[in-house]
Scaffold this motif. Structure first.
Motif, PDB file in Angstrom:
ATOM      1  N   TYR A 195       0.910  -1.084  -0.098  1.00  0.00           N
ATOM      2  CA  TYR A 195       0.013   0.105   0.040  1.00  0.00           C
ATOM      3  C   TYR A 195       0.730   1.498  -0.013  1.00  0.00           C
ATOM      4  O   TYR A 195       1.878   1.281   0.793  1.00  0.00           O
ATOM      5  CB  TYR A 195      -0.874   0.082   1.180  1.00  0.00           C
ATOM      6  N   TRP A 196       0.388   2.288  -0.732  1.00  0.00           N
ATOM      7  CA  TRP A 196       1.005   3.496  -0.521  1.00  0.00           C
ATOM      8  C   TRP A 196      -0.088   4.664  -0.085  1.00  0.00           C
ATOM      9  O   TRP A 196      -0.997   4.608  -0.410  1.00  0.00           O
ATOM     10  CB  TRP A 196       1.558   4.274  -2.038  1.00  0.00           C
ATOM     11  N   TYR A 197       0.364   5.253   0.915  1.00  0.00           N
ATOM     12  CA  TYR A 197      -0.493   6.155   1.564  1.00  0.00           C
ATOM     13  C   TYR A 197       0.047   7.603   1.682  1.00  0.00           C
ATOM     14  O   TYR A 197       1.195   7.719   1.658  1.00  0.00           O
ATOM     15  CB  TYR A 197      -0.830   5.862   3.203  1.00  0.00           C
ATOM     16  N   ARG A 198      -0.643   8.536   1.739  1.00  0.00           N
ATOM     17  CA  ARG A 198       0.047   9.907   2.154  1.00  0.00           C
ATOM     18  C   ARG A 198      -0.900  10.620   3.076  1.00  0.00           C
ATOM     19  O   ARG A 198      -2.164  10.233   3.413  1.00  0.00           O
ATOM     20  CB  ARG A 198      -0.566  10.798   0.879  1.00  0.00           C
ATOM     21  N   GLN A 199      -0.057  11.023   3.999  1.00  0.00           N
ATOM     22  CA  GLN A 199      -0.449  11.618   5.283  1.00  0.00           C
ATOM     23  C   GLN A 199      -0.070  13.042   5.332  1.00  0.00           C
ATOM     24  O   GLN A 199       1.281  13.377   5.552  1.00  0.00           O
ATOM     25  CB  GLN A 199       0.399  10.849   6.401  1.00  0.00           C
ATOM     26  N   ASN A 200      -1.031  13.928   5.424  1.00  0.00           N
ATOM     27  CA  ASN A 200      -0.743  15.290   5.524  1.00  0.00           C
ATOM     28  C   ASN A 200      -0.874  15.594   6.861  1.00  0.00           C
ATOM     29  O   ASN A 200      -0.972  14.914   7.915  1.00  0.00           O
ATOM     30  CB  ASN A 200      -2.070  16.212   4.853  1.00  0.00           C
ATOM     31  N   GLY A 221       1.164  21.621  -3.206  1.00  0.00           N
ATOM     32  CA  GLY A 221       0.122  20.816  -2.285  1.00  0.00           C
ATOM     33  C   GLY A 221       0.467  19.324  -2.120  1.00  0.00           C
ATOM     34  O   GLY A 221      -0.205  18.597  -1.076  1.00  0.00           O
ATOM     35  N   ASP A 222       1.728  18.904  -2.740  1.00  0.00           N
ATOM     36  CA  ASP A 222       2.016  17.762  -2.679  1.00  0.00           C
ATOM     37  C   ASP A 222       2.949  17.111  -1.130  1.00  0.00           C
ATOM     38  O   ASP A 222       3.283  16.253  -0.983  1.00  0.00           O
ATOM     39  CB  ASP A 222       2.805  16.902  -3.660  1.00  0.00           C
ATOM     40  N   SER A 223       3.296  18.361  -0.801  1.00  0.00           N
ATOM     41  CA  SER A 223       3.937  18.347   0.560  1.00  0.00           C
ATOM     42  C   SER A 223       3.290  17.423   1.654  1.00  0.00           C
ATOM     43  O   SER A 223       1.976  17.833   1.985  1.00  0.00           O
ATOM     44  CB  SER A 223       4.455  19.558   1.165  1.00  0.00           C
ATOM     45  N   ALA A 224       3.912  16.445   1.972  1.00  0.00           N
ATOM     46  CA  ALA A 224       3.153  15.439   2.864  1.00  0.00           C
ATOM     47  C   ALA A 224       4.278  14.341   3.174  1.00  0.00           C
ATOM     48  O   ALA A 224       5.347  14.438   2.577  1.00  0.00           O
ATOM     49  CB  ALA A 224       1.989  14.759   2.132  1.00  0.00           C
ATOM     50  N   VAL A 225       3.770  13.217   4.061  1.00  0.00           N
ATOM     51  CA  VAL A 225       4.690  12.110   4.244  1.00  0.00           C
ATOM     52  C   VAL A 225       4.177  10.972   3.629  1.00  0.00           C
ATOM     53  O   VAL A 225       2.749  10.729   3.481  1.00  0.00           O
ATOM     54  CB  VAL A 225       4.608  11.745   5.766  1.00  0.00           C
ATOM     55  N   TYR A 226       4.534  10.473   2.705  1.00  0.00           N
ATOM     56  CA  TYR A 226       4.322   9.343   1.944  1.00  0.00           C
ATOM     57  C   TYR A 226       4.742   7.851   2.476  1.00  0.00           C
ATOM     58  O   TYR A 226       5.876   7.867   2.743  1.00  0.00           O
ATOM     59  CB  TYR A 226       4.742   9.423   0.538  1.00  0.00           C
ATOM     60  N   LEU A 227       3.678   7.194   3.248  1.00  0.00           N
ATOM     61  CA  LEU A 227       3.724   6.124   3.682  1.00  0.00           C
ATOM     62  C   LEU A 227       3.820   4.894   2.888  1.00  0.00           C
ATOM     63  O   LEU A 227       2.793   4.810   2.220  1.00  0.00           O
ATOM     64  CB  LEU A 227       2.806   5.880   4.972  1.00  0.00           C
ATOM     65  N   CYS A 228       4.440   3.695   3.282  1.00  0.00           N
ATOM     66  CA  CYS A 228       4.201   2.494   2.641  1.00  0.00           C
ATOM     67  C   CYS A 228       3.905   1.444   3.556  1.00  0.00           C
ATOM     68  O   CYS A 228       4.309   1.808   4.688  1.00  0.00           O
ATOM     69  CB  CYS A 228       5.665   2.091   1.703  1.00  0.00           C
ATOM     70  N   GLY A 281       8.202   6.078   6.185  1.00  0.00           N
ATOM     71  CA  GLY A 281       7.665   7.376   5.549  1.00  0.00           C
ATOM     72  C   GLY A 281       8.756   8.009   4.929  1.00  0.00           C
ATOM     73  O   GLY A 281       9.979   8.152   5.165  1.00  0.00           O
ATOM     74  N   THR A 282       8.434   8.508   3.944  1.00  0.00           N
ATOM     75  CA  THR A 282       9.307   9.654   3.287  1.00  0.00           C
ATOM     76  C   THR A 282       8.474  11.271   3.291  1.00  0.00           C
ATOM     77  O   THR A 282       7.635  11.225   2.983  1.00  0.00           O
ATOM     78  CB  THR A 282       9.518   9.489   1.681  1.00  0.00           C
ATOM     79  N   ARG A 283       9.201  12.044   4.066  1.00  0.00           N
ATOM     80  CA  ARG A 283       8.770  13.306   4.225  1.00  0.00           C
ATOM     81  C   ARG A 283       8.984  14.234   2.990  1.00  0.00           C
ATOM     82  O   ARG A 283      10.213  14.486   2.607  1.00  0.00           O
ATOM     83  CB  ARG A 283       9.142  13.905   5.413  1.00  0.00           C
TER      84      ARG A 283
END
Lengths: 116, 113
Positions: free
Chosen positions: A33-38, A85-92, A110-112
């Motif tokens: 899974y790929w998630y985005r966390q604002n 607006g893509d600034s976020a943490v991307y979680l796998c 995550g990748t910030r």
């Protein structure tokens, strides 16, 4: 047992530039899974893979986001071009059984991403 | 759309006290609920889960309660410790979409020593 590995941990880019994130799931886990966390919010699913197949990409902004999971193991998520607006943490995350059961999802660190 | 939400964005408790974190959900079709703990700079970590056919489930120092009548979920942490300080998320599994988790916004738990 090694957990979910993600790289890079941090990335700063200027808007309109491309960026890619990499994920190595837990060995033997067929669902990724790929998630985005604002900031201040819970993770939101972007895409789910069962082996090589993307079975749920309804939340992925397909005009600028793309993902792949070749050979059903590692995965990359790409943004081109990036927007502020893509600034976020991307979680796998990965899990062993996926849709066949309500099994636990294990998350990477995550990748910030910061887009300036 | 339906979503999971939390009543309290920040909870401060004294070390040794019990903590209760609440969550409201709106999807009556959700069949599985999970609590996650997220520390700064880390991904969410599974704490405890509960299926919709249960009302209560206990783990080590944690208990999850599910009230389907009012669509409410809570996480109880006994004898809260400084290491419990984190953001806590409840998530519901939309069974009709397979293993799809929908997360709430999170509650910050601060433990005072």
């Amino acid at each position: 047992e090694a957990g979910v590995v993600q790289s890079p941990r941090y990335k700063i880019i200027e808007k309109k530039q491309p960026v890619a994130f990499w994920c190595n799931p837990i060995s033997g886990h067929n669902t990724l899974y790929w998630y985005r966390q604002n900031l201040g919010q819970g993770p939101e699913l972007l895409i789910r893979y069962e082996n090589e197949e993307a079975v749920d990409d309804s939340q992925l902004p397909k005009d600028r986001f793309s993902a792949e999971r070749l050979k059903g193991v590692d995965s990359t998520l790409k943004i081109q071009p990036a927007e502020l607006g893509d600034s976020a943490v991307y979680l796998c995350a990965s899990s062993e059984y996926g849709t066949s059961g309500r099994d636990e999802q294990y998350f990477g660190p995550g990748t910030r991403l910061t887009v300036t | 759309g339906e979503s999971v939400g939390l009543h309290l964005p920040t909870l401060s408790v004294q070390e040794g006290d019990n903590s209760i974190i609440n969550c409201a959900y709106s999807n009556s079709a959700s069949d599985y609920f999970i609590w996650y703990k997220q520390e700064s700079g880390k991904g969410p970590q599974f704490i405890i889960d509960i299926r919709s056919n249960m009302d209560k489930r206990q783990g080590q120092r944690v208990t999850v309660l599910l009230n389907k009548t009012v669509k409410h979920l809570s996480l109880q942490i006994a004898a809260t410790q400084p290491g419990d300080s984190a953001v806590y998320f409840c998530a519901e599994n939309w069974g009709e979409y397979g293993n799809k988790l929908v997360f709430g916004a999170g509650t910050i738990l601060r433990v005072k020593s």
